[in-house]
Motif scaffolding. Structure first.
Motif: not given
Length: 160
Positions: A53-59, A134-137
Motif C-alpha cells: 500500500i505504501s508503494i502505491a500511495v507514496d508518490p 481511492l488508491i489506498g482504499t
C-alpha cells in the motif's frame, strides 16, 4: 473469526479459571492448525501488506507534501494522510474478519462507512487527496480480500 477467537478466549479465561483457561488456550494454539492459518492470514492482511500500500500511495504523498508546502493545500490535509495507515490497519482487520467468516455484505458496509466518514476531508483536499484515498482504499481492500480467500482455502472452505 478473529473477534470470535478473542471473545472465546476471554470467556474461557474468565469462566473456567485462568490456569485451566490458559491451558485450553495453549492447546488450541499449538494443536489446531485452523488457529495458526487464521492468525497468519490476519497478521499478513493487516500488517504484511502495508508495504504494498505504501508503494502505491507514496508518490501521491510526495505530491501532497509539495502542495502543502506551496500553500495550495491546507496543512490539515497532512493529518488526514498521517492517520491513513492506521485507518487502513483497522479497515483490513475488520474486512478480513468479515470475509473469512463468510460475510462479504458486512465487509461492503465497512468500506461504505469509511467512505462516508472520510468524505469531508477528501472533498477539502481535492482531486489529489481523492486519488490518495481511492488508491489506498482499493489496495487495502484487495489485500484483505486476497488474504481472506487464501485463508478460507487453507481452512478447507470455499473462497467466498
Amino acid at each position: 473469526m478473529a473477534v470470535a477467537g478473542v471473545a472465546a478466549s476471554t470467556f474461557l479465561l474468565t469462566y473456567i479459571g485462568w490456569d485451566a483457561g490458559l491451558d485450553r488456550l495453549h492447546e488450541i494454539v499449538t494443536n489446531d492448525d485452523r488457529f495458526v492459518i487464521t492468525a497468519s492470514g490476519l497478521l499478513l492482511a493487516v500488517f504484511g501488506f502495508q508495504f504494498l500500500i505504501s508503494i502505491a500511495v507514496d508518490p501521491l504523498i510526495k505530491k501532497i507534501d509539495v502542495e502543502i508546502a506551496g500553500g495550495r493545500l491546507p496543512a490539515s490535509v497532512r493529518k488526514f494522510v498521517e492517520v491513513g495507515s492506521h485507518v487502513g490497519w483497522i479497515e483490513r482487520l475488520i474486512l478480513f474478519s468479515f470475509l473469512v467468516s463468510g460475510s462479504p455484505e458486512a465487509a461492503a458496509l465497512v468500506v461504505t462507512a469509511k467512505s462516508f466518514a472520510r468524505a469531508p476531508e477528501v472533498r477539502e483536499g481535492g482531486r489529489l487527496i481523492g486519488d490518495y484515498y481511492l488508491i489506498g482504499t482499493l489496495v487495502s481492500v484487495a489485500a484483505a480480500l486476497g488474504l481472506s480467500i487464501i485463508t478460507r482455502l487453507g481452512l478447507g472452505l470455499s473462497p467466498f
